[in-house]
Design a protein around this motif. Structure first.
Motif, PDB file in Angstrom:
ATOM      1  N   UNK A   1      37.923  11.002 -25.140  1.00 48.38           N
ATOM      2  CA  UNK A   1      37.799  12.440 -25.364  1.00 48.38           C
ATOM      3  C   UNK A   1      38.487  13.194 -24.222  1.00 48.38           C
ATOM      4  N   UNK A   2      38.324  14.519 -24.188  1.00 50.22           N
ATOM      5  CA  UNK A   2      39.033  15.311 -23.171  1.00 50.22           C
ATOM      6  C   UNK A   2      38.382  16.684 -23.014  1.00 50.22           C
ATOM      7  N   UNK A   3      38.807  17.408 -21.981  1.00 46.21           N
ATOM      8  CA  UNK A   3      38.416  18.814 -21.829  1.00 46.21           C
ATOM      9  C   UNK A   3      39.313  19.649 -22.734  1.00 46.21           C
ATOM     10  N   UNK A   4      38.704  20.449 -23.609  1.00 47.75           N
ATOM     11  CA  UNK A   4      39.501  21.289 -24.505  1.00 47.75           C
ATOM     12  C   UNK A   4      39.976  22.542 -23.790  1.00 47.75           C
TER      13      UNK A   4
ATOM     14  N   UNK B   1      41.892  24.828  -8.834  1.00 45.09           N
ATOM     15  CA  UNK B   1      41.561  23.986  -9.996  1.00 45.09           C
ATOM     16  C   UNK B   1      41.979  24.716 -11.288  1.00 45.09           C
ATOM     17  N   UNK B   2      41.946  26.044 -11.255  1.00 45.32           N
ATOM     18  CA  UNK B   2      42.396  26.815 -12.435  1.00 45.32           C
ATOM     19  C   UNK B   2      43.865  26.526 -12.729  1.00 45.32           C
TER      20      UNK B   2
ATOM     21  N   UNK C   1      48.352  24.377 -15.986  1.00 49.75           N
ATOM     22  CA  UNK C   1      49.551  23.550 -16.161  1.00 49.75           C
ATOM     23  C   UNK C   1      49.543  22.795 -17.482  1.00 49.75           C
ATOM     24  N   UNK C   2      48.362  22.527 -17.996  1.00 47.81           N
ATOM     25  CA  UNK C   2      48.290  21.814 -19.274  1.00 47.81           C
ATOM     26  C   UNK C   2      47.834  22.760 -20.396  1.00 47.81           C
ATOM     27  N   UNK C   3      47.973  24.070 -20.171  1.00 42.69           N
ATOM     28  CA  UNK C   3      47.696  25.059 -21.210  1.00 42.69           C
ATOM     29  C   UNK C   3      46.236  25.172 -21.610  1.00 42.69           C
ATOM     30  N   UNK C   4      45.336  24.825 -20.695  1.00 43.80           N
ATOM     31  CA  UNK C   4      43.913  24.818 -21.060  1.00 43.80           C
ATOM     32  C   UNK C   4      43.095  25.889 -20.341  1.00 43.80           C
TER      33      UNK C   4
END
Ligand code: UDP
Ligand code: MG
Length: 194
Positions: free
Chosen positions: A106-109, A156-157, A162-165
């Motif tokens: 899974x991942x952070x959305x 951290x933001x 950088x990954x559009x999240x």
């Protein structure tokens, strides 16, 4: 799964909004600050180690919090998803969280970041000091917590951007107004996921 990071400086309203999010979206709350306060209350070795750092407004080392997070995830693997509150606080923690979730398929959305200016943060934390009596809510420690946030945590933001999240949300107004803004972000995500 739906995994969300709720982010922002101390006093931004992460805990308050997390409660509303877990109710509406049936997520599990994972607050590393709450876990650490529990360890402190029980005077465990981990709690005793963390106490000195927390009462100065410093960060607990990465390996300790990452271990706590891993345990909590594995003990609640039947959940629909998690809301990570107060974690990750460093870029290394953010990378570790991505790896932990990837290993579990899974991942952070999304990272929802609550934007509140410093004067308002201090006002809120001093009010909380009166209501809850947390030892790290006194003016000297508050100033250090904000300094640590600005110097270490705020980047951290960028990691999520950088990954559009990364989704900034205005963190002032009534609790309901802020929650509506957060809900709009999560609903959009759920619609996209189908
Ligand atoms: N803390 C930490 N790592 C974490 C969570 C908390 O080092 O992952 C420590 C840190 O000293 C912080 C304090 O615990 O100032 C309180 O954290 P919490 O997230 O509860 O405070 P908030 O920022 O929400 O006011
Ligand atoms: Mg909090």
């Amino acid at each position: 799964m739906l995994n969300i990071v709720i982010f922002g400086p101390p006093g931004a309203g992460k805990g308050t909004q997390s409660k509303l999010i877990i109710d509406k979206y049936k997520l599990m709350h994972l607050s590393t600050g709450d876990i650490l306060r529990g360890e402190m209350a029980n005077e465990t070795p981990l709690g005793l180690e963390a106490k000195n750092l927390i009462e100065k407004g410093e960060l607990v080392p990465d390996d300790i919090v990452i271990g706590m997070v891993k345990n909590k995830i594995d003990n609640n693997s039947d959940h629909k998803g998690f809301i990570f509150d107060g974690f990750p606080r460093t870029n290394d923690q953010a990378r570790a969280l991505d790896n932990i979730l990837e290993e579990r398929g899974t991942s952070i959305s999304v990272m929802i970041s609550l934007e509140v200016e410093e004067e308002e943060l201090i006002k809120r934390l001093l009010k909380r000091a009166e209501e809850e009596g947390r030892k790290d809510d006194n003016i000297d420690v508050i100033r250090n917590r904000i300094k640590v946030y600005n110097e270490v945590t705020s980047s951290v933001a960028d990691y999520y951007a950088e990954t559009g999240r990364h989704r900034p949300v205005v963190g002032t107004g009534s609790v309901e107004e802020i929650f509506d803004r957060i809900s709009a972000v999560i609903d959009e995500l759920e619609n996209k996921a189908g």
